[in-house]
Each structure stands twice: as structure tokens, then as C-alpha cells.
Enzyme design. Structure first.
Site, short mmCIF file in Angstrom:
data_model
loop_
_atom_site.label_atom_id
_atom_site.label_comp_id
_atom_site.label_asym_id
_atom_site.label_seq_id
_atom_site.Cartn_x
_atom_site.Cartn_y
_atom_site.Cartn_z
N SER A 6 0.83 -1.19 0.00
CA SER A 6 0.00 0.00 0.00
C SER A 6 0.87 1.24 0.00
O SER A 6 2.09 1.15 0.01
CB SER A 6 -0.91 0.01 1.22
OG SER A 6 -0.13 0.19 2.38
N LYS A 7 0.22 2.37 -0.01
CA LYS A 7 0.92 3.65 -0.17
C LYS A 7 2.09 3.83 0.80
O LYS A 7 3.10 4.40 0.45
CB LYS A 7 -0.06 4.81 0.00
CG LYS A 7 -0.63 5.28 -1.32
CD LYS A 7 -1.46 6.53 -1.13
CE LYS A 7 -2.88 6.17 -0.75
NZ LYS A 7 -3.80 7.29 -0.75
N ARG A 8 1.90 3.30 2.02
CA ARG A 8 2.97 3.54 2.99
C ARG A 8 4.25 2.77 2.66
O ARG A 8 5.29 3.00 3.25
CB ARG A 8 2.49 3.22 4.40
CG ARG A 8 2.14 1.79 4.62
CD ARG A 8 1.32 1.57 5.88
NE ARG A 8 0.85 0.20 5.91
CZ ARG A 8 1.61 -0.83 6.25
NH1 ARG A 8 2.85 -0.63 6.62
NH2 ARG A 8 1.14 -2.05 6.22
N HIS A 9 4.17 1.84 1.70
CA HIS A 9 5.36 1.12 1.28
C HIS A 9 6.16 1.90 0.24
O HIS A 9 7.16 1.42 -0.27
CB HIS A 9 5.01 -0.25 0.70
CG HIS A 9 4.46 -1.20 1.72
ND1 HIS A 9 3.13 -1.52 1.79
CD2 HIS A 9 5.06 -1.86 2.72
CE1 HIS A 9 2.95 -2.36 2.78
NE2 HIS A 9 4.09 -2.57 3.37
N GLY A 10 5.67 3.10 -0.10
CA GLY A 10 6.38 3.86 -1.12
C GLY A 10 5.70 3.72 -2.45
O GLY A 10 4.47 3.71 -2.51
#
Length: 473
Positions: free
Chosen positions: A241-245
Site C-alpha cells: 500500500s501507499k505507505r510502502h512507497g
RNA sequence: GGCCCCAUCGUCUAAAGGAUUAGGACAUCACUCUUUCAAGGUGAAGGUAGGGGUUCGAGUCCCCUUGGGGCCA
């Protein structure tokens, strides 16, 4: 065979959705089937045309062309309502007047008492009189599917047999109180109406599948075949998801990845041809792909391998093929201007040739190749420490003299000039090569020095040496 | 918490119960080539989660445990 990809317009195309799209596309192309694009935008609040455009652009960039659509769920709301009404009339669904607050309260109570919560069918057992009363009050009503007793089995194309007892499925909502269909309902209606034969989607939908099969059966339809793809995970093993970059397809475009490389990498994330080949063209992928060989294990996205693969593709492409892509990145870094595109073409083609073995992304051409376009770079301090030595100034003056006389300024002539001087001075060529590289590029590494200088051209080389002469020890 | 899915090197994967000393790729390390950095070449290290069964034989089939993931809330 008819397959589809059904993204939600959330503002970007997720890399996982892209892989699902790719597998569907490969299947469609392999079996001469049809690849349908459907936009699942029933969440009107969060959807917009711009977001849809991003999805279309992403798919186009990847080269995953669709044969039908895009269809929009938001324009099909009447259809879903009609089918929901039909289920209602046939007694296969019922109205529910419970408010979210009431449901929350009963759910919490169940948890307090240590019971597993499932909708308690309160509204199923309402008397006609109670129903009339609630209707008169103007209470919003949702429509719930009446889950029959029994068990649902299906043969997943990836996982094999999957079964689920109906006791573990609650009477789920198919039409919300605002009149919009839920995901599970809209998907079934659409897949049926669009004649989808193979539903290939992410593993996160496995638990929805029995519900959907129940709907197919209630409406008297034959369900399609299902295949659930393993999820793509981040480094921490949770769903990417987004928090993985970087999770948006277009982010990879911006980072300088080639669509062919991303497609190739994504194809291998969860599938392999069975032999040891890894670099595979689209044509080869289409020919070799089969859903039977898709893995059922979640896979971690490994950016380093993607980077390697991108480098392989950059090496494989000709300078001409890379030109436009590289140009965009040079432009973004303000190293070139559009009006000089033709004039600089040959210079840049040569630059690409010198650099492409060293670049993993198109962006690298701009960051590692700055000095091909501008004089205003700093010298790497570490390089100064390592390669500048007392007496260097004098040697560089001599080298400058030789370079001024070198005509034409070709690789061979430059090498001869430099090596000749080194010999005359009784020193190793290295002692000139490293400092010249640093002075002319600011860096301690790069293409072979003689090729580099020849490509920069006599004028630039002389200018750069002259500029640095005063500061040399 | 309930239900579902999954388990081979750090990562992606190959091995369709016997062809295995578990193969390849990325990453790592070493050597080599070299004016540098890459690229290339050579090599090293590294894995069947644990325990039971079934079988002449299990990475592969079954069960349990453990671990991870997903969905629903």
C-alpha cells in the site's frame, strides 16, 4: 473467453491491480478472447474523471490495451436496483431497517458476550404491521440477501477447491439504504451482463466469492470460473500500500522505468514459465502464460530485482529506442530544451550509447550524465582527496597544450596524446586519467575516459581544464 | 475475535512422490577483466518452519503445531 479488469478510481493504478490487469490481458491475448475494462465507481464521493484518466493512462503506458469499455458502474445503478427488487419479490432478499447505530450496539453486545457476530436477521422476522410502520416513519431501508442453508464450493483456477459453510456468511447487504449497490452485488450483475467467463482477481476477494456465487444462483445464472491471484506484499509482508512507497504505476514511469521491464517483472511475480528464462518479451509472455502455473503464495515486491531488470532492458534497447524516453528526463532536469531536440540528437544518441550500460533507469541518464550538458558542476571532494596531488597543475598545463594540438579530437588521438605525455613524464597513465576525469566530469566514475572526452568535444574539455587550472595543487 | 488462504535460500521461483549433492535469477561476498564506475566472466555462501503419519521411497500426500497473509467486523 471474456475477462476483465475492474479498478476503482482511487487516484492511481495500484501495482497489484496492474499485475491483475496484466494476467487478464495475457489470457485474453493468448486465447484470442476479449479484455474488458470496467470502472468501479459506485463510491461517487471519491470518484472523478481525473482519477479515471489516471487509470486509463496507466494501462496505456503499460501497453495493456482493452477491447471493450470502459464501462462505468455509476451509470448502471438502475440495473442493480432492478435485480435487487427482483430478489426481493422472489423472497431471496429482504428489507432491513436497522440503523448503523443499532447494528453497532448489537454487535458490541455480542462481542461482550463472547459470541461471534453475524447479522441477527431481526428485520427478516418483522411482521407486516411493523414493516408498514417503519416505512411510514420514512426509515431508510437496505436490502439484504437471504443466505440459504448449506455450503458453497468452487474450483478455483489457482487454489483448487475452496469451500465455505453458509453459517459463516451473514445476510449481507446488496443494496445500501442510499440506493447504491454493494461491491459484491454490482460485480455479479456486471460480470454476468458483460458475459465474463473467467474472473481473475486478487486473493483478497476469495472470501467474497461464495457470496457472489450465491447471488448468481439466486438470479438463476451460471457463475463464471474464478481464479484468485496471490497478493503483492511490501517488505514488511503486509499488503502493498501507499505507505510502502511507490505503489502507483505512473510513479514507476516517473522514476524512469520502462513499461516493458515493469510488465516483465510483474509477470514473474507469481508466475514462471517453468524453465529458467526470466527476460521475456510480451509475445513470449503471451505464448507461455498459463493460469495453471500461477503460484498461490503471496509475493514480496522486490524493487532491486525490478531495477536490475530495467537495466537489462535499457541495455537491450537501441539508442534510437531510448532517445525519447531519455529526452524527457533530460528536459525535466533542465539539461535540454525542446527547441534543440533535433540539433542535439546525435550528441544525445552518442551520450546514450556511452551511458546505457551504467544506467538502471532513464532517470539515471539525467543524474549520472549531468556533466554532458552543463559546466557548472562541483568536483567530488572524495575524488579531489584521492586523485589530486602536488605538481598536478604543471602536468595538466602540459596536457592542455597537447589537447589543443590534437586534431581531430578523436578517441584514438586523445589516447595517444595522453599516453604519450605520461610516457614522456615517466608516470603511469592513471595519474593523468583520474584527475582529468574529475576535472571534466566532477565524478570519479563514468564511461571510458577517452570515449568520454571525445564525446564531450575539444572545446568543452579545454574549457573545463582551463577553468580548474588555478585551483590545482 | 470469526472465517478463508498460504508455508523451498534474505527476495522471486524450479523440482507434476523416485532423474536431487534441492536447480535458476536478484541481492550479498570473493576473484577476474579494467584508467574509474558499471557491464561481462568465474566462484562462494545461503533454503524444504517444527512434529507426527502414509509409502519400499516425501520438498511433493494426510494430520497437528507454529508462523505469515487476507476478508469481515
Amino acid at each position: 473467453m471474456r475477462v476483465r479488469i475492474a479498478p476503482s478510481p482511487t487516484g492511481y493504478l495500484h501495482i497489484g491491480t496492474a499485475r491483475t490487469a496484466l494476467y487478464n490481458w495475457l489470457l485474453a491475448r493468448k486465447h484470442k478472447g476479449t479484455f474488458v475494462l470496467r470502472i468501479e465507481d459506485t463510491d461517487v464521493e471519491r470518484s472523478s474523471q481525473e482519477m479515471v484518466d489516471v487509470i486509463l493512462e496507466s494501462l496505456k503506458w503499460l501497453g495493456l490495451d482493452w477491447d471493450e469499455g470502459p464501462y462505468f458502474q455509476s451509470r448502471r445503478v438502475e440495473i442493480y436496483r432492478r435485480y435487487a427488487e427482483r430478489l426481493l419479490k422472489e423472497g431471496k432478499a429482504y428489507c432491513c431497517y436497522c440503523t448503523p447505530e443499532e447494528l453497532k450496539e448489537r454487535r458490541e453486545q455480542a462481542i461482550r458476550e463472547g459470541r461471534a457476530w453475524k447479522y441477527d436477521r431481526k428485520c427478516l422476522y418483522l411482521s407486516e404491521e411493523e414493516k408498514r410502520k417503519l416505512e411510514k416513519e420514512g426509515r431508510p431501508r437496505a436490502i439484504r440477501f437471504l443466505v440459504p442453508p448449506g455450503k458453497t464450493e468452487f474450483n478455483d483456477l489457482v487454489h483448487g477447491k475452496i469451500e465455505k459453510n453458509h453459517e459463516d456468511i451473514e445476510d449481507f447487504v446488496i443494496l445500501k439504504s442510499d440506493g447504491m449497490p454493494t461491491y459484491n452485488f454490482a460485480v455479479v450483475v456486471d460480470d454476468h451482463e458483460m458475459g465474463i467467463t473467467h474472473v481473475i482477481r486478487g486473493d483478497d476477494h476469495i472470501s467474497n466469492t461464495p457470496k457472489q456465487i450465491l447471488i448468481y444462483r439466486a438470479l438463476g445464472w451460471e457463475p463464471p470460473l474464478f481464479g484468485h491471484l496471490p497478493l503483492i506484499l511490501g517488505e514488511d509482508r503486509s499488503k502493498l500500500s501507499k505507505r510502502h512507497g511507490a505503489v502507483a504505476v505512473l510513479q514507476y514511469k516517473e522514476d524512469g522505468f520502462l513499461p516493458d521491464a515493469l510488465v516483465n517483472y510483474l509477470a514473474l511475480l507469481g508466475w514462471s514459465p517453468g524453465d529458467n528464462r526470466e527476460i521475456l518479451s510480451r509475445e513470449e509472455l503471451i505464448e507461455l502464460f498459463s493460469i495453471e502455473r500461477v503460484s498461490d503464495r503471496n509475493a514480496i515486491f522486490d524493487r532491486r530485482k525490478l531495477l536490475w531488470m530495467n537495466g537489462e532492458y535499457i541495455k537491450m534497447k537501441s539508442e534510437d529506442e531510448l532517445f525519447n524516453g531519455v529526452w524527457e528526463f533530460l528536459k525535466k532536469e533542465e539539461l535540454v530544451k525542446d527547441e534543440e531536440k533535433e540539433e542535439k540528437r546525435d550528441y544525445i544518441l552518442g551520450f546514450i550509447k556511452l551511458m546505457k550500460e551504467r544506467c538502471k533507469t532513464l532517470k539515471d541518464f539525467a543524474t549520472l550524465g549531468y556533466y554532458f550538458f552543463r559546466d557548472d558542476f562541483e568536483l567530488d571532494p572524495e575524488g579531489i582527496r584521492k586523485h589530486f596531488y602536488p605538481g598536478l597543475k604543471e602536468r595538466m598545463e602540459k596536457l592542455l597544450e597537447r589537447f589543443e594540438k590534437t586534431e581531430p579530437f578523436t578517441v584514438e588521438n586523445i589516447e595517444q596524446a595522453l599516453r604519450g605525455l605520461a610516457e614522456e613524464l615517466g608516470i603511469k597513465a592513471k595519474e593523468l586519467i583520474h584527475p582529468v576525469r574529475l576535472i571534466c566530469s566532477g565524478m570519479t566514475f563514468g564511461p571510458g575516459l577517452f570515449e568520454l572526452l571525445a564525446h564531450l568535444g575539444k572545446e568543452r574539455v579545454i574549457r573545463r581544464i582551463k577553468k580548474r587550472l588555478p585551483e590545482l595543487p
